[in-house]
Structure formats: C-alpha cells, structure tokens
Design a protein around this motif. Structure first.
Motif, PDB file in Angstrom:
ATOM      1  N   ASP A 296     -57.756  27.364 -86.967  1.00  6.95           N
ATOM      2  CA  ASP A 296     -57.247  27.050 -88.303  1.00  6.95           C
ATOM      3  C   ASP A 296     -56.033  27.897 -88.668  1.00  6.95           C
ATOM      4  OD1 ASP A 296     -59.191  25.130 -88.614  1.00  6.95           O
ATOM      5  OD2 ASP A 296     -60.482  26.378 -89.895  1.00  6.95           O
ATOM      6  N   LEU A 297     -55.975  29.106 -88.101  1.00  5.99           N
ATOM      7  CA  LEU A 297     -54.842  29.998 -88.348  1.00  5.99           C
ATOM      8  C   LEU A 297     -53.695  29.736 -87.376  1.00  5.99           C
ATOM      9  CD1 LEU A 297     -56.887  33.225 -89.013  1.00  5.99           C
ATOM     10  CD2 LEU A 297     -55.485  31.990 -90.686  1.00  5.99           C
ATOM     11  N   ASP A 298     -53.832  28.671 -86.600  1.00 10.18           N
ATOM     12  CA  ASP A 298     -52.822  28.254 -85.624  1.00 10.18           C
ATOM     13  C   ASP A 298     -52.620  29.277 -84.506  1.00 10.18           C
ATOM     14  OD1 ASP A 298     -51.199  26.260 -84.630  1.00 10.18           O
ATOM     15  OD2 ASP A 298     -49.392  27.075 -85.556  1.00 10.18           O
ATOM     16  N   ILE A 299     -53.681  30.017 -84.175  1.00 10.34           N
ATOM     17  CA  ILE A 299     -53.642  30.914 -83.029  1.00 10.34           C
ATOM     18  C   ILE A 299     -53.934  30.064 -81.803  1.00 10.34           C
ATOM     19  CG2 ILE A 299     -54.689  32.921 -81.923  1.00 10.34           C
ATOM     20  CD1 ILE A 299     -53.085  33.575 -84.449  1.00 10.34           C
ATOM     21  N   GLN A 300     -53.094  30.190 -80.814  1.00 10.74           N
ATOM     22  CA  GLN A 300     -53.250  29.412 -79.589  1.00 10.74           C
ATOM     23  C   GLN A 300     -53.496  30.362 -78.432  1.00 10.74           C
ATOM     24  OE1 GLN A 300     -49.558  27.303 -79.487  1.00 10.74           O
ATOM     25  NE2 GLN A 300     -49.920  26.352 -81.474  1.00 10.74           N
ATOM     26  N   SER A 301     -53.892  29.828 -77.304  1.00 11.94           N
ATOM     27  CA  SER A 301     -54.171  30.688 -76.150  1.00 11.94           C
ATOM     28  C   SER A 301     -52.931  31.488 -75.755  1.00 11.94           C
ATOM     29  CB  SER A 301     -54.685  29.855 -74.975  1.00 11.94           C
ATOM     30  OG  SER A 301     -53.730  28.890 -74.593  1.00 11.94           O
ATOM     31  N   GLU A 302     -51.745  30.918 -75.975  1.00 20.28           N
ATOM     32  CA  GLU A 302     -50.504  31.609 -75.624  1.00 20.28           C
ATOM     33  C   GLU A 302     -50.199  32.771 -76.568  1.00 20.28           C
ATOM     34  OE1 GLU A 302     -50.491  28.263 -76.414  1.00 20.28           O
ATOM     35  OE2 GLU A 302     -50.630  27.492 -74.387  1.00 20.28           O
ATOM     36  N   THR A 303     -50.769  32.746 -77.765  1.00 17.11           N
ATOM     37  CA  THR A 303     -50.489  33.803 -78.747  1.00 17.11           C
ATOM     38  C   THR A 303     -51.698  34.699 -78.980  1.00 17.11           C
ATOM     39  OG1 THR A 303     -51.062  32.315 -80.568  1.00 17.11           O
ATOM     40  CG2 THR A 303     -48.741  32.442 -79.951  1.00 17.11           C
ATOM     41  N   LEU A 304     -52.774  34.445 -78.259  1.00 19.48           N
ATOM     42  CA  LEU A 304     -54.015  35.179 -78.466  1.00 19.48           C
ATOM     43  C   LEU A 304     -53.866  36.672 -78.197  1.00 19.48           C
ATOM     44  CD1 LEU A 304     -56.960  34.807 -79.266  1.00 19.48           C
ATOM     45  CD2 LEU A 304     -57.488  34.489 -76.868  1.00 19.48           C
ATOM     46  N   ALA A 305     -53.059  37.052 -77.231  1.00 18.32           N
ATOM     47  CA  ALA A 305     -52.879  38.469 -76.912  1.00 18.32           C
ATOM     48  C   ALA A 305     -52.363  39.250 -78.109  1.00 18.32           C
ATOM     49  CB  ALA A 305     -51.928  38.624 -75.727  1.00 18.32           C
ATOM     50  N   ALA A 306     -51.576  38.612 -78.951  1.00 21.42           N
ATOM     51  CA  ALA A 306     -51.042  39.286 -80.139  1.00 21.42           C
ATOM     52  C   ALA A 306     -52.143  39.578 -81.151  1.00 21.42           C
ATOM     53  CB  ALA A 306     -49.947  38.444 -80.777  1.00 21.42           C
ATOM     54  N   VAL A 307     -53.191  38.792 -81.158  1.00 22.49           N
ATOM     55  CA  VAL A 307     -54.278  38.974 -82.131  1.00 22.49           C
ATOM     56  C   VAL A 307     -54.934  40.345 -81.964  1.00 22.49           C
ATOM     57  CG1 VAL A 307     -56.521  38.081 -82.883  1.00 22.49           C
ATOM     58  CG2 VAL A 307     -54.659  36.515 -82.384  1.00 22.49           C
ATOM     59  N   ALA A 308     -54.976  40.861 -80.749  1.00 19.54           N
ATOM     60  CA  ALA A 308     -55.561  42.180 -80.519  1.00 19.54           C
ATOM     61  C   ALA A 308     -54.797  43.273 -81.264  1.00 19.54           C
ATOM     62  CB  ALA A 308     -55.582  42.487 -79.026  1.00 19.54           C
ATOM     63  N   LEU A 309     -53.554  42.989 -81.617  1.00 13.36           N
ATOM     64  CA  LEU A 309     -52.730  43.981 -82.312  1.00 13.36           C
ATOM     65  C   LEU A 309     -52.768  43.836 -83.832  1.00 13.36           C
ATOM     66  CD1 LEU A 309     -49.741  43.795 -79.838  1.00 13.36           C
ATOM     67  CD2 LEU A 309     -51.417  45.629 -80.030  1.00 13.36           C
ATOM     68  N   VAL A 310     -53.481  42.846 -84.334  1.00  9.12           N
ATOM     69  CA  VAL A 310     -53.561  42.631 -85.783  1.00  9.12           C
ATOM     70  C   VAL A 310     -54.078  43.869 -86.517  1.00  9.12           C
ATOM     71  CG1 VAL A 310     -54.709  41.300 -87.604  1.00  9.12           C
ATOM     72  CG2 VAL A 310     -53.626  40.128 -85.690  1.00  9.12           C
ATOM     73  N   PRO A 311     -55.114  44.555 -86.027  1.00  4.11           N
ATOM     74  CA  PRO A 311     -55.552  45.756 -86.756  1.00  4.11           C
ATOM     75  C   PRO A 311     -54.444  46.812 -86.878  1.00  4.11           C
ATOM     76  CG  PRO A 311     -57.248  45.072 -85.228  1.00  4.11           C
ATOM     77  CD  PRO A 311     -56.028  44.231 -84.928  1.00  4.11           C
ATOM     78  N   LEU A 312     -53.675  47.003 -85.817  1.00  8.12           N
ATOM     79  CA  LEU A 312     -52.562  47.960 -85.884  1.00  8.12           C
ATOM     80  C   LEU A 312     -51.516  47.523 -86.907  1.00  8.12           C
ATOM     81  CD1 LEU A 312     -51.920  48.708 -82.092  1.00  8.12           C
ATOM     82  CD2 LEU A 312     -53.024  50.183 -83.771  1.00  8.12           C
ATOM     83  N   VAL A 313     -51.212  46.248 -86.892  1.00  5.09           N
ATOM     84  CA  VAL A 313     -50.217  45.721 -87.830  1.00  5.09           C
ATOM     85  C   VAL A 313     -50.735  45.858 -89.263  1.00  5.09           C
ATOM     86  CG1 VAL A 313     -48.959  43.659 -88.537  1.00  5.09           C
ATOM     87  CG2 VAL A 313     -49.244  44.156 -86.107  1.00  5.09           C
ATOM     88  N   ALA A 314     -52.011  45.565 -89.474  1.00  2.00           N
ATOM     89  CA  ALA A 314     -52.590  45.668 -90.822  1.00  2.00           C
ATOM     90  C   ALA A 314     -52.561  47.107 -91.330  1.00  2.00           C
ATOM     91  CB  ALA A 314     -54.017  45.135 -90.813  1.00  2.00           C
TER      92      ALA A 314
END
Length: 127
Positions: free
Chosen positions: A59-77
């Motif tokens: 729903d957040l438009d996260i795709q398999s190609e962009t999934l690696a970036a999700v691991a960095l969301v806590p750092l960004v937050a």
C-alpha cells in the motif's frame, strides 16, 4: 412514444449497465492480481510472511526493488526527529546505504534520497 422505441431504449440501457459492471469487475480483478503479485514479490525479496505487513508495504508502494531502503527507515526517522536533517546526518545515512549494498542509481537509493529531502510518511515508519 412507440412501444418498439422504448423497448430498444430499455435494451440499450441494460446492455450499457452490464457492460459497465463487467468493466468494473475486470478492473477489480486486475487490481487484486496486481496486489497479489506485489505481495509475492515482496515476500520473496524479504522473507516476510505476515500478510498484513506485506499489504502495508504494498500500500505504501514499496516494491522488491526498493525494499532494501526500508531497512534504513529507522535511521531516517531518527535523523528527522528534530524536524531537520543536517549534512552530517545525510552523509552518515548515505554511507550506511552504500555499505549495505544500496548504490546510487538503484530505485531504493532514489527512494532513500527522497526520504532525505522530505521525511517518510508516518505510516511507513509505523510499518
């Protein structure tokens, strides 16, 4: 008005109605198939099996190609916690991204750069 004209008009309206219904049903089926494909792709890339989490990511438009970036969301937050992001924070996050294999030009890296320009959505942080 003639009975024949009204009959033809009724038939025409019925056909238009059912054609519209069929179009809407096909569109819904295509959307469901697309959502299932996204979930399966995310499942394969991440190992996540929780359907609710996969749905939230899709729903957040996260795709398999962009999934690696999700691991960095806590750092960004954390970097955005004070409502601003300074150059040192930005450099540290980008350095961490490259160390984790996220290279410039990849969709995940581009997504990360977007989060560094504007904070990620609270829903993404929650997910």
């Amino acid at each position: 008005m003639s009975e024949a004209f009204l009959g033809e008009r009724r038939k025409s309206l019925e056909e238009a109605f059912f054609a519209q219904q069929q179009t809407e049903l096909l569109q819904k089926l295509q959307e469901e198939k697309s959502a299932q494909t996204r979930r399966e792709s995310l499942r394969a890339a991440s190992g996540i099996t929780d359907e609710a989490v996969l749905d939230q990511l899709a729903d957040l438009d996260i795709q398999s190609e962009t999934l690696a970036a999700v691991a960095l969301v806590p750092l960004v937050a954390v970097a955005w916690a004070d409502q601003s992001l300074d150059d040192k924070e930005r450099s540290a996050i980008l350095s961490g991204a490259q160390q984790s294999g996220l290279d410039a030009g990849q969709p995940g890296y581009q997504l990360l750069e977007g989060w560094l320009a504007n904070p990620p959505e609270p829903a993404l942080v929650h997910t």
